[in-house]
Design a protein around this motif. Structure first.
Motif, PDB file in Angstrom:
ATOM      1  N   GLY A  88       9.331  52.368   4.851  1.00  0.00           N
ATOM      2  CA  GLY A  88       9.660  53.177   6.018  1.00  0.00           C
ATOM      3  C   GLY A  88       9.641  54.660   5.691  1.00  0.00           C
ATOM      4  O   GLY A  88       9.157  55.478   6.471  1.00  0.00           O
ATOM      5  N   HIS A  89      10.163  55.012   4.513  1.00  0.00           N
ATOM      6  CA  HIS A  89      10.142  56.414   4.089  1.00  0.00           C
ATOM      7  C   HIS A  89       8.708  56.889   3.809  1.00  0.00           C
ATOM      8  O   HIS A  89       8.372  58.046   4.095  1.00  0.00           O
ATOM      9  CB  HIS A  89      11.018  56.620   2.854  1.00  0.00           C
ATOM     10  N   MET A  90       7.885  56.006   3.258  1.00  0.00           N
ATOM     11  CA  MET A  90       6.486  56.373   3.023  1.00  0.00           C
ATOM     12  C   MET A  90       5.789  56.653   4.358  1.00  0.00           C
ATOM     13  O   MET A  90       5.022  57.613   4.487  1.00  0.00           O
ATOM     14  CB  MET A  90       5.766  55.261   2.263  1.00  0.00           C
ATOM     15  N   ARG A  91       6.058  55.803   5.353  1.00  0.00           N
ATOM     16  CA  ARG A  91       5.459  55.980   6.683  1.00  0.00           C
ATOM     17  C   ARG A  91       5.949  57.287   7.321  1.00  0.00           C
ATOM     18  O   ARG A  91       5.165  58.028   7.926  1.00  0.00           O
ATOM     19  CB  ARG A  91       5.811  54.784   7.566  1.00  0.00           C
ATOM     20  N   LEU A  92       7.239  57.580   7.160  1.00  0.00           N
ATOM     21  CA  LEU A  92       7.805  58.811   7.705  1.00  0.00           C
ATOM     22  C   LEU A  92       7.117  60.032   7.106  1.00  0.00           C
ATOM     23  O   LEU A  92       6.724  60.946   7.831  1.00  0.00           O
ATOM     24  CB  LEU A  92       9.307  58.868   7.438  1.00  0.00           C
ATOM     25  N   ARG A  93       6.951  60.039   5.795  1.00  0.00           N
ATOM     26  CA  ARG A  93       6.296  61.170   5.131  1.00  0.00           C
ATOM     27  C   ARG A  93       4.852  61.311   5.616  1.00  0.00           C
ATOM     28  O   ARG A  93       4.371  62.410   5.876  1.00  0.00           O
ATOM     29  CB  ARG A  93       6.350  60.984   3.615  1.00  0.00           C
ATOM     30  N   TYR A  94       4.145  60.174   5.760  1.00  0.00           N
ATOM     31  CA  TYR A  94       2.765  60.209   6.249  1.00  0.00           C
ATOM     32  C   TYR A  94       2.702  60.777   7.670  1.00  0.00           C
ATOM     33  O   TYR A  94       1.847  61.626   7.972  1.00  0.00           O
ATOM     34  CB  TYR A  94       2.162  58.806   6.216  1.00  0.00           C
ATOM     35  N   LEU A  95       3.601  60.317   8.541  1.00  0.00           N
ATOM     36  CA  LEU A  95       3.598  60.810   9.923  1.00  0.00           C
ATOM     37  C   LEU A  95       3.881  62.308   9.978  1.00  0.00           C
ATOM     38  O   LEU A  95       3.232  63.040  10.729  1.00  0.00           O
ATOM     39  CB  LEU A  95       4.635  60.057  10.760  1.00  0.00           C
ATOM     40  N   LYS A  96       4.840  62.779   9.195  1.00  0.00           N
ATOM     41  CA  LYS A  96       5.190  64.202   9.199  1.00  0.00           C
ATOM     42  C   LYS A  96       4.040  65.075   8.717  1.00  0.00           C
ATOM     43  O   LYS A  96       3.821  66.164   9.235  1.00  0.00           O
ATOM     44  CB  LYS A  96       6.407  64.458   8.301  1.00  0.00           C
ATOM     45  N   GLU A  97       3.312  64.602   7.706  1.00  0.00           N
ATOM     46  CA  GLU A  97       2.265  65.426   7.098  1.00  0.00           C
ATOM     47  C   GLU A  97       0.902  65.296   7.783  1.00  0.00           C
ATOM     48  O   GLU A  97       0.160  66.266   7.848  1.00  0.00           O
ATOM     49  CB  GLU A  97       2.126  65.070   5.616  1.00  0.00           C
ATOM     50  N   HIS A  98       0.573  64.100   8.272  1.00  0.00           N
ATOM     51  CA  HIS A  98      -0.797  63.869   8.738  1.00  0.00           C
ATOM     52  C   HIS A  98      -0.933  63.488  10.209  1.00  0.00           C
ATOM     53  O   HIS A  98      -2.029  63.554  10.751  1.00  0.00           O
ATOM     54  CB  HIS A  98      -1.455  62.783   7.884  1.00  0.00           C
TER      55      HIS A  98
ATOM     56  N   LEU B   9      10.038  52.994  12.148  1.00  0.00           N
ATOM     57  CA  LEU B   9      10.133  52.984  10.680  1.00  0.00           C
ATOM     58  C   LEU B   9      10.750  51.693  10.175  1.00  0.00           C
ATOM     59  O   LEU B   9      10.315  51.150   9.154  1.00  0.00           O
ATOM     60  CB  LEU B   9      10.935  54.191  10.200  1.00  0.00           C
ATOM     61  N   LEU B  10      11.746  51.181  10.876  1.00  0.00           N
ATOM     62  CA  LEU B  10      12.344  49.903  10.486  1.00  0.00           C
ATOM     63  C   LEU B  10      11.343  48.760  10.606  1.00  0.00           C
ATOM     64  O   LEU B  10      11.273  47.879   9.743  1.00  0.00           O
ATOM     65  CB  LEU B  10      13.576  49.606  11.343  1.00  0.00           C
ATOM     66  N   GLU B  11      10.554  48.789  11.670  1.00  0.00           N
ATOM     67  CA  GLU B  11       9.546  47.753  11.880  1.00  0.00           C
ATOM     68  C   GLU B  11       8.474  47.786  10.790  1.00  0.00           C
ATOM     69  O   GLU B  11       8.078  46.746  10.265  1.00  0.00           O
ATOM     70  CB  GLU B  11       8.902  47.944  13.262  1.00  0.00           C
ATOM     71  N   ILE B  12       8.016  48.978  10.433  1.00  0.00           N
ATOM     72  CA  ILE B  12       7.018  49.133   9.378  1.00  0.00           C
ATOM     73  C   ILE B  12       7.572  48.625   8.056  1.00  0.00           C
ATOM     74  O   ILE B  12       6.908  47.900   7.313  1.00  0.00           O
ATOM     75  CB  ILE B  12       6.561  50.603   9.249  1.00  0.00           C
ATOM     76  N   ASP B  13       8.808  48.993   7.744  1.00  0.00           N
ATOM     77  CA  ASP B  13       9.427  48.580   6.488  1.00  0.00           C
ATOM     78  C   ASP B  13       9.563  47.063   6.423  1.00  0.00           C
ATOM     79  O   ASP B  13       9.255  46.444   5.404  1.00  0.00           O
ATOM     80  CB  ASP B  13      10.795  49.250   6.327  1.00  0.00           C
ATOM     81  N   GLU B  14      10.010  46.466   7.507  1.00  0.00           N
ATOM     82  CA  GLU B  14      10.176  45.017   7.548  1.00  0.00           C
ATOM     83  C   GLU B  14       8.823  44.301   7.415  1.00  0.00           C
ATOM     84  O   GLU B  14       8.689  43.340   6.654  1.00  0.00           O
ATOM     85  CB  GLU B  14      10.855  44.616   8.853  1.00  0.00           C
ATOM     86  N   ALA B  15       7.825  44.775   8.133  1.00  0.00           N
ATOM     87  CA  ALA B  15       6.495  44.164   8.066  1.00  0.00           C
ATOM     88  C   ALA B  15       5.899  44.297   6.664  1.00  0.00           C
ATOM     89  O   ALA B  15       5.282  43.365   6.152  1.00  0.00           O
ATOM     90  CB  ALA B  15       5.569  44.806   9.096  1.00  0.00           C
ATOM     91  N   ALA B  16       6.097  45.454   6.026  1.00  0.00           N
ATOM     92  CA  ALA B  16       5.563  45.677   4.678  1.00  0.00           C
ATOM     93  C   ALA B  16       6.240  44.752   3.668  1.00  0.00           C
ATOM     94  O   ALA B  16       5.573  44.183   2.793  1.00  0.00           O
ATOM     95  CB  ALA B  16       5.748  47.132   4.269  1.00  0.00           C
ATOM     96  N   ASN B  17       7.550  44.586   3.783  1.00  0.00           N
ATOM     97  CA  ASN B  17       8.255  43.691   2.862  1.00  0.00           C
ATOM     98  C   ASN B  17       7.835  42.238   3.060  1.00  0.00           C
ATOM     99  O   ASN B  17       7.670  41.495   2.085  1.00  0.00           O
ATOM    100  CB  ASN B  17       9.775  43.839   3.013  1.00  0.00           C
ATOM    101  N   GLU B  18       7.637  41.828   4.313  1.00  0.00           N
ATOM    102  CA  GLU B  18       7.162  40.474   4.587  1.00  0.00           C
ATOM    103  C   GLU B  18       5.758  40.269   4.019  1.00  0.00           C
ATOM    104  O   GLU B  18       5.450  39.226   3.440  1.00  0.00           O
ATOM    105  CB  GLU B  18       7.171  40.194   6.083  1.00  0.00           C
ATOM    106  N   ARG B  19       4.919  41.268   4.195  1.00  0.00           N
ATOM    107  CA  ARG B  19       3.538  41.193   3.678  1.00  0.00           C
ATOM    108  C   ARG B  19       3.539  41.109   2.155  1.00  0.00           C
ATOM    109  O   ARG B  19       2.760  40.367   1.567  1.00  0.00           O
ATOM    110  CB  ARG B  19       2.755  42.420   4.149  1.00  0.00           C
ATOM    111  N   MET B  20       4.448  41.862   1.505  1.00  0.00           N
ATOM    112  CA  MET B  20       4.560  41.819   0.047  1.00  0.00           C
ATOM    113  C   MET B  20       4.983  40.423  -0.412  1.00  0.00           C
ATOM    114  O   MET B  20       4.444  39.896  -1.396  1.00  0.00           O
ATOM    115  CB  MET B  20       5.570  42.855  -0.436  1.00  0.00           C
ATOM    116  N   ASP B  21       5.920  39.811   0.316  1.00  0.00           N
ATOM    117  CA  ASP B  21       6.373  38.459  -0.035  1.00  0.00           C
ATOM    118  C   ASP B  21       5.257  37.429   0.100  1.00  0.00           C
ATOM    119  O   ASP B  21       5.250  36.419  -0.604  1.00  0.00           O
ATOM    120  CB  ASP B  21       7.555  38.057   0.846  1.00  0.00           C
TER     121      ASP B  21
END
Length: 117
Positions: free
Chosen positions: A31-41, A59-71
């Protein structure tokens, strides 16, 4: 329609704006990675999400989806690379190297699919 009220501060009238209460769930790594990307790009999208109070849920949705995808990805990549418990017992350093390689591959996939999309 809600009427907008103002407060006089010095010579200026400032609107009384209040954000809705956000959930207490912390935003994770992705979620923090997505936030930084949105702010910069993607400044327009970032501003739009922020002003409509949809940034935090996004951001919560992105974080949850990324963790599920990693699993899901990690066991598949480890199986494809031959990272097994048998290898771990026989050669721990090789196992660690292959497992780290699988994790790096999974993170690259997640970043390209979810974070930088």
């Amino acid at each position: 329609m809600n009427r907008l009220t103002y407060t006089k501060v010095g010579d200026y009238y400032l609107p009384n704006l209040v954000l809705k209460e956000q959930p207490d769930t912390p935003i994770g790594r992705y979620g923090h990675m997505r936030l930084r990307y949105l702010k910069e790009h993607r400044k327009g999208l970032y501003t739009s999400l922020l002003l409509t109070e949809k940034l935090y849920p996004h951001l919560l949705e992105i974080d949850e989806a990324a963790n599920e995808r990693m699993d899901i990805l990690m066991p598949q990549l480890m199986k494809a690379a031959g990272v097994t418990e048998k290898l771990k017992a026989a050669d721990q350093m090789k196992w660690v190297g292959l497992a780290n390689n699988c994790k790096a591959q999974a993170e690259e996939i997640i970043q390209s699919e979810l974070i930088y999309d």
